[in-house]
Design a protein around this motif. Sequence first.
Motif, PDB file in Angstrom:
ATOM      1  N   THR A  54       0.835  -1.202   0.000  1.00 56.65           N
ATOM      2  CA  THR A  54       0.000   0.000   0.000  1.00 56.65           C
ATOM      3  C   THR A  54       0.869   1.252   0.000  1.00 56.65           C
ATOM      4  O   THR A  54       0.594   2.216  -0.719  1.00 56.65           O
ATOM      5  CB  THR A  54      -0.950   0.004   1.215  1.00 56.65           C
ATOM      6  N   GLY A  55       1.934   1.239   0.798  1.00 56.82           N
ATOM      7  CA  GLY A  55       2.843   2.383   0.850  1.00 56.82           C
ATOM      8  C   GLY A  55       3.535   2.634  -0.476  1.00 56.82           C
ATOM      9  O   GLY A  55       3.679   3.784  -0.911  1.00 56.82           O
ATOM     10  N   ILE A  56       3.962   1.560  -1.139  1.00 52.08           N
ATOM     11  CA  ILE A  56       4.607   1.709  -2.453  1.00 52.08           C
ATOM     12  C   ILE A  56       3.605   2.284  -3.454  1.00 52.08           C
ATOM     13  O   ILE A  56       3.931   3.204  -4.208  1.00 52.08           O
ATOM     14  CB  ILE A  56       5.186   0.365  -2.937  1.00 52.08           C
ATOM     15  N   LEU A  58       1.068   4.176  -2.772  1.00 53.84           N
ATOM     16  CA  LEU A  58       0.894   5.581  -2.402  1.00 53.84           C
ATOM     17  C   LEU A  58       2.008   6.430  -3.015  1.00 53.84           C
ATOM     18  O   LEU A  58       1.741   7.445  -3.653  1.00 53.84           O
ATOM     19  CB  LEU A  58       0.899   5.716  -0.876  1.00 53.84           C
ATOM     20  N   PHE A  59       3.268   6.006  -2.845  1.00 54.96           N
ATOM     21  CA  PHE A  59       4.384   6.826  -3.334  1.00 54.96           C
ATOM     22  C   PHE A  59       4.484   6.838  -4.856  1.00 54.96           C
ATOM     23  O   PHE A  59       4.820   7.871  -5.435  1.00 54.96           O
ATOM     24  CB  PHE A  59       5.705   6.402  -2.680  1.00 54.96           C
ATOM     25  N   ILE A  60       4.190   5.727  -5.501  1.00 57.29           N
ATOM     26  CA  ILE A  60       4.199   5.720  -6.969  1.00 57.29           C
ATOM     27  C   ILE A  60       3.176   6.737  -7.478  1.00 57.29           C
ATOM     28  O   ILE A  60       3.467   7.553  -8.351  1.00 57.29           O
ATOM     29  CB  ILE A  60       3.897   4.303  -7.523  1.00 57.29           C
ATOM     30  N   LYS A  61       1.965   6.706  -6.904  1.00 57.88           N
ATOM     31  CA  LYS A  61       0.921   7.654  -7.307  1.00 57.88           C
ATOM     32  C   LYS A  61       1.310   9.086  -6.947  1.00 57.88           C
ATOM     33  O   LYS A  61       1.064  10.015  -7.722  1.00 57.88           O
ATOM     34  CB  LYS A  61      -0.419   7.270  -6.678  1.00 57.88           C
ATOM     35  N   SER A  87      10.552  -1.408  -7.915  1.00 58.54           N
ATOM     36  CA  SER A  87      11.298  -2.489  -7.257  1.00 58.54           C
ATOM     37  C   SER A  87      12.363  -1.964  -6.297  1.00 58.54           C
ATOM     38  O   SER A  87      13.186  -2.733  -5.821  1.00 58.54           O
ATOM     39  CB  SER A  87      11.943  -3.381  -8.310  1.00 58.54           C
ATOM     40  N   SER A  88      12.327  -0.693  -5.974  1.00 58.87           N
ATOM     41  CA  SER A  88      13.349  -0.080  -5.135  1.00 58.87           C
ATOM     42  C   SER A  88      13.209  -0.461  -3.660  1.00 58.87           C
ATOM     43  O   SER A  88      12.146  -0.290  -3.055  1.00 58.87           O
ATOM     44  CB  SER A  88      13.268   1.444  -5.260  1.00 58.87           C
ATOM     45  N   SER A  92      10.635   1.118  -0.828  1.00 60.14           N
ATOM     46  CA  SER A  92       9.888   0.200   0.022  1.00 60.14           C
ATOM     47  C   SER A  92      10.071   0.559   1.499  1.00 60.14           C
ATOM     48  O   SER A  92       9.110   0.619   2.264  1.00 60.14           O
ATOM     49  CB  SER A  92      10.333  -1.236  -0.241  1.00 60.14           C
ATOM     50  N   GLU A  93      11.320   0.805   1.891  1.00 57.52           N
ATOM     51  CA  GLU A  93      11.606   1.143   3.290  1.00 57.52           C
ATOM     52  C   GLU A  93      10.947   2.464   3.680  1.00 57.52           C
ATOM     53  O   GLU A  93      10.335   2.574   4.746  1.00 57.52           O
ATOM     54  CB  GLU A  93      13.115   1.226   3.522  1.00 57.52           C
TER      55      GLU A  93
END
Length: 195
Positions: A54-56, A58-61, A87-88, A92-93
């Motif tokens: 979900t976090g990934i 969020l950040f991609i968007k 894929s970073s 992710s962190e």
Amino acid sequence: MGCELTKLAASELNHQDVIDRPPPPGDPRSPLTPKQQYCIMASWKGIFREIERTGITLFIKLFEENEDLLHLFEKFAELKENGELHSSEELSEHATKVMHTLDEGIKSLGNVDAFFDYIRHVGATHHQVPGFKAENFWKVEEPFLQAAKTTLGDRYTPNIEEIYKLTIKFILENLVKGYEDSGVENGKQPQKTES
């Protein structure tokens, strides 16, 4: 419009007096009723189980809609150029860390004083990010809602969507307040923010 989870829980308890009893009054400083707080806590469990994904999302968007924010994340700008953002490990962190912050905020909604202390402190810490502006917090609103909808799927009902909108707005308002109040305390002029 009621929360389906509340109805389900009430039917499982099979106590008509619980159903008929009005909910206890909430804290007037919170935009959520106690029933809405219960609904978001129940719904949030679905997101928490997939917190990294979900976090990934969020950040991609966030970066798709606000490419100008990439300058705040030097590592992510390089990865976006190379098409490696999805894929970073770094993304992710960071995404998981942000989601855990949101998790703490959501879990503290029942204690508004603890919520204010925590979320406003997090807002204040963003003075450490070179080039960060208070209005950047608001850029998270739509990507957060889109990520929640993606993760929850058909569980993201119109009622749940409204509760998430109220919740993220409340969180962002208080991140901004913490950021601006901290700037005033440190002799900086508060910046105008969008809402």
